[in-house]
Design an enzyme around this catalytic site. Sequence first.
Site, PDB file in Angstrom:
ATOM      1  N   HIS A   3      75.863  33.170 -51.018  1.00 51.97           N
ATOM      2  CA  HIS A   3      75.340  31.896 -51.502  1.00 51.97           C
ATOM      3  C   HIS A   3      76.494  30.925 -51.758  1.00 51.97           C
ATOM      4  CE1 HIS A   3      71.623  34.087 -53.063  1.00 51.97           C
ATOM      5  NE2 HIS A   3      72.518  35.061 -53.075  1.00 51.97           N
ATOM      6  N   TYR A   4      76.161  29.645 -51.923  1.00 49.10           N
ATOM      7  CA  TYR A   4      77.070  28.728 -52.612  1.00 49.10           C
ATOM      8  C   TYR A   4      76.386  28.232 -53.875  1.00 49.10           C
ATOM      9  CZ  TYR A   4      74.668  24.755 -50.196  1.00 49.10           C
ATOM     10  OH  TYR A   4      73.759  23.850 -49.708  1.00 49.10           O
ATOM     11  N   THR A   5      77.189  27.788 -54.846  1.00 50.75           N
ATOM     12  CA  THR A   5      76.634  27.411 -56.147  1.00 50.75           C
ATOM     13  C   THR A   5      76.121  25.976 -56.192  1.00 50.75           C
ATOM     14  OG1 THR A   5      78.785  26.670 -56.970  1.00 50.75           O
ATOM     15  CG2 THR A   5      78.206  29.003 -57.305  1.00 50.75           C
ATOM     16  N   GLU A  17      77.975  34.731 -55.135  1.00 55.20           N
ATOM     17  CA  GLU A  17      77.961  33.270 -55.212  1.00 55.20           C
ATOM     18  C   GLU A  17      79.381  32.755 -54.984  1.00 55.20           C
ATOM     19  OE1 GLU A  17      75.746  30.920 -55.615  1.00 55.20           O
ATOM     20  OE2 GLU A  17      73.916  31.843 -56.412  1.00 55.20           O
ATOM     21  N   HIS A  22      71.759  33.204 -47.852  1.00 50.85           N
ATOM     22  CA  HIS A  22      70.551  32.921 -48.625  1.00 50.85           C
ATOM     23  C   HIS A  22      69.538  32.178 -47.749  1.00 50.85           C
ATOM     24  CE1 HIS A  22      68.882  31.423 -52.774  1.00 50.85           C
ATOM     25  NE2 HIS A  22      68.095  32.307 -52.186  1.00 50.85           N
ATOM     26  N   ASP A  35      72.025  27.464 -48.362  1.00 54.53           N
ATOM     27  CA  ASP A  35      73.342  28.060 -48.606  1.00 54.53           C
ATOM     28  C   ASP A  35      73.551  29.386 -47.867  1.00 54.53           C
ATOM     29  OD1 ASP A  35      71.267  28.730 -50.547  1.00 54.53           O
ATOM     30  OD2 ASP A  35      72.746  29.935 -51.604  1.00 54.53           O
TER      31      ASP A  35
END
Length: 341
Positions: free
Chosen positions: A111-113, A175, A223, A233
């Site tokens: 994922h990215y935040t 993440e 994700h 993401d």
Amino acid sequence: MRKTLYIIGLSTCVFSCTSQPNVKKNTYKPKTPVVQAKPAVKPATPEPPKPKIISDHGVEFFTTNIADPTKNDNTASYGSIVSAKPAGYKVVKTYFPAIAQNFRQRYLILHYTALPDDKSITVLTQQAVSAHYLVNNTGDNDIYQLVDENKRSYHAGVSSWRNDKNLNDTSIGIEIVNTGYTTDGSGKRIFAAFSDEQVRKVAALAKDIIVRYQIPATNVLAHADIAPTRKQDPGPMFPWKKLYDEYQIGMWYDEATKQNFFDLAQLDFTTRYNEPSFIFLIQTALQKFGYGVDPSGQWDDATKKTIEAFQYHFRPQNYSGIMDAETWAILQALNQKYPIK
């Protein structure tokens, strides 16, 4: 005369007796009892001794795999053994462990935040969302662990891949601090890049997790792959091909196979693009690869978002959400390389 008759009768009797065949007398012979050979008794093969449970300050560990690795089974414990403590009874590990077991951790989701470092930490530790690990963007060597790998973190949400759903139950989430995307004047999403330091951290962390839990390449996902209608993401700037080429992480297609499919695909897109049967074929191929798309025979919104998620991962140069000949060729090459077993 009487004497003569006597002599004749005696001669007849002698002749009759001497002309009879010789008759053997029956002599009783006791039967010799047949002794059947007893089957050879194979000596019992002793079970190999199981490796011992290690005890350290009253905490027990079992760090050896005695199950069948070809079936993706593993009895090793990457942490202490958790046992019940029933009141009035003693739980013993005389026969521990059974070989019929494997890890809960079957997927790795990236994922990215969409937040800077400090806010990423706050949200992922203080709110109703989490991940097992957080990769910062501060240029140091630290990777933050937020959730025990043996526990579920709340990172995937409503999700599916191939035959599995609710992937929080079976995955580890990473993440990565990244601001996500902005939108330009035409409405196109412009995604932020990942630093080289972050990519190296992610690669090292992912490799460790994949090796320990024997996670297959088909289960290392974005994700967006497992929730394409609502997530983007880690987006098209995440270097999936670099991870594949340099670290043997995740999936990628073979260029020669893709080119073969591309040569055939161009004709399809010239003549069949809007045919419901052709659209259904593409949707079915996306579903076969793993995406949770329902074939409808129409270029609907869910299909567009699924194609977009696929392009984020495997064709980041063009993430329009529109299926074209090259995207179609890549999808077919991937399905050939990674069939469902």
